[in-house]
Design an enzyme around this catalytic site. Sequence first.
Site, mmCIF file in Angstrom:
data_model
loop_
_atom_site.group_PDB
_atom_site.id
_atom_site.type_symbol
_atom_site.label_atom_id
_atom_site.label_comp_id
_atom_site.label_asym_id
_atom_site.label_seq_id
_atom_site.Cartn_x
_atom_site.Cartn_y
_atom_site.Cartn_z
ATOM 1 C CG ASP A 181 -11.438 15.646 -14.950
ATOM 2 O OD1 ASP A 181 -10.786 15.077 -15.856
ATOM 3 O OD2 ASP A 181 -12.317 15.062 -14.282
ATOM 4 C CE LYS A 222 -14.275 7.290 -17.740
ATOM 5 N NZ LYS A 222 -14.531 8.550 -17.021
ATOM 6 N NE ARG A 226 -2.853 0.262 3.350
ATOM 7 C CZ ARG A 226 -2.139 0.502 4.463
ATOM 8 N NH1 ARG A 226 -1.554 1.669 4.632
ATOM 9 N NH2 ARG A 226 -2.037 -0.421 5.410
ATOM 10 C CE1 TYR A 266 -18.008 10.343 -15.095
ATOM 11 C CE2 TYR A 266 -17.463 10.503 -12.766
ATOM 12 C CZ TYR A 266 -17.846 9.758 -13.862
ATOM 13 O OH TYR A 266 -18.075 8.427 -13.705
HETATM 14 C C1 LIG Z 1 -14.916 8.935 -15.714
HETATM 15 C C2 LIG Z 1 -14.529 10.293 -15.284
HETATM 16 C C3 LIG Z 1 -14.193 10.574 -13.956
HETATM 17 C C4 LIG Z 1 -14.264 9.524 -12.852
HETATM 18 O O1 LIG Z 1 -13.308 8.556 -13.028
HETATM 19 P P1 LIG Z 1 -13.494 7.001 -12.566
HETATM 20 O O2 LIG Z 1 -12.245 6.384 -13.074
HETATM 21 O O3 LIG Z 1 -14.743 6.507 -13.235
HETATM 22 O O4 LIG Z 1 -13.614 7.019 -11.099
HETATM 23 C C5 LIG Z 1 -13.794 11.862 -13.637
HETATM 24 N N1 LIG Z 1 -13.747 12.829 -14.567
HETATM 25 C C6 LIG Z 1 -14.072 12.603 -15.855
HETATM 26 C C7 LIG Z 1 -14.006 13.718 -16.850
HETATM 27 C C8 LIG Z 1 -14.485 11.336 -16.261
HETATM 28 O O5 LIG Z 1 -14.827 11.123 -17.525
#
Ligand SMILES: *Cc1c(COP(=O)(O)O)cnc(C)c1O
Length: 384
Positions: free
Chosen positions: A179, A204, A53, A106
Amino acid sequence: MTTDAARGFASLAVHAGQDFDPTTGAVIPPVHFSTTYAQDGIGGLRNGYEYGRSGNPTRTALQTQLAAIEGGAHALSFASGLAAEDALLRALLKPGDEVLLGNDVYGGTYRLLARVLAPWGVGLRVVDMSDLDEVRAAVAERAPRIVWVETPSNPLLRITDIAGLAAIGHEVGALVVVDNTFATPALQRPLALGADVVVHSTTKYLGGHSDVVGGALVLGDDALAEQIGFLQFAVGAVSGPLDAWLTTRGIKTLAVRMQRHSENALAVASLLEGSSRVARVYYPGLESHPGHALAARQMSGFGGIVSVALESGEAARRFAESTQLFQLAESLGGVESLVNYPDAMTHASVRGTDAAVPVEVVRLSVGIESVDDLLADVEQALTR
Ligand SMILES: *Cc1c(COP(=O)(O)O)cnc(C)c1O
């Protein structure tokens, strides 16, 4: 040569943190599954590794790679994008602090703030971040601790001027968080534009193959990185070794994938724009997009997400259920094309709020398949 910042983006993506294994010469560093590390006498750790961890060499390799491609001094990887966001927010916020959030971030980010952190006393205000006058007015009214933006935004692909936003946030002492999941560092480097922290859902485009969930934070500030590192260890939402390795493998091809995603998306957006059944196309690569000039300045490509408004909610649903190559599914950013109906899928939790997505809108995550097949699929779905 792992972190030679003079190298180009594609070289860093392939090589940073990826030194060959010193004992065997294996060109691909091994995946380290061990949960614990032998000590040379009590406390005699080898390179700081003690327990899975607190540290893992495969995770370290990913973090080195992430820091290099975003141009940050530090990167920390987590079990999901939301786990990364949670660590960042908890490192920064205390009761009474406020977050100024973009109105189309998101849905899970909004939910984390509104339903998990707000009950602990964190304030939340939502604005249209792409309108800097609105942001200026909001921070003048009350200084937030954090200004949080997604650009391009999801799913309406609004573009925010990151440098302009950073200047406004910094004037009132706020931390500016971007983000960068949609653009990826292949197309946009928020830290170089003045942002303080970059957030990723590596699930993604960075992972890129729809086969691993993960998240990351990249930043320059040493003290904040240490605080977040403490939470990564103390709370424990770390990436597992195989997850970290899959993400690293995905990142190596990010530059070429984003190029193809962008080319295919522009072709799909152009086709949609020319259709009489389409009310509006949202794609920053189109000259008709209100953020086109800004996106062209701030990004080196326009990305793989295209949203489209059909004539009605019913037409939008029919379109989303009629594509064949574009599979109907949540998520985005993989090599395969996906179609999503936000109102009932990804954005169902914000229905009826300020962040609701129009019922006519369908979001396409344009993959890297042969463009003629993608265009034919969109065309046949439009005629249904
Ligand atoms: C999917 C997504 C998240 C969250 O991420 P996870 O890996 O699903 O927890 C945050 N910001 C954006 C822009 C996303 O597309």
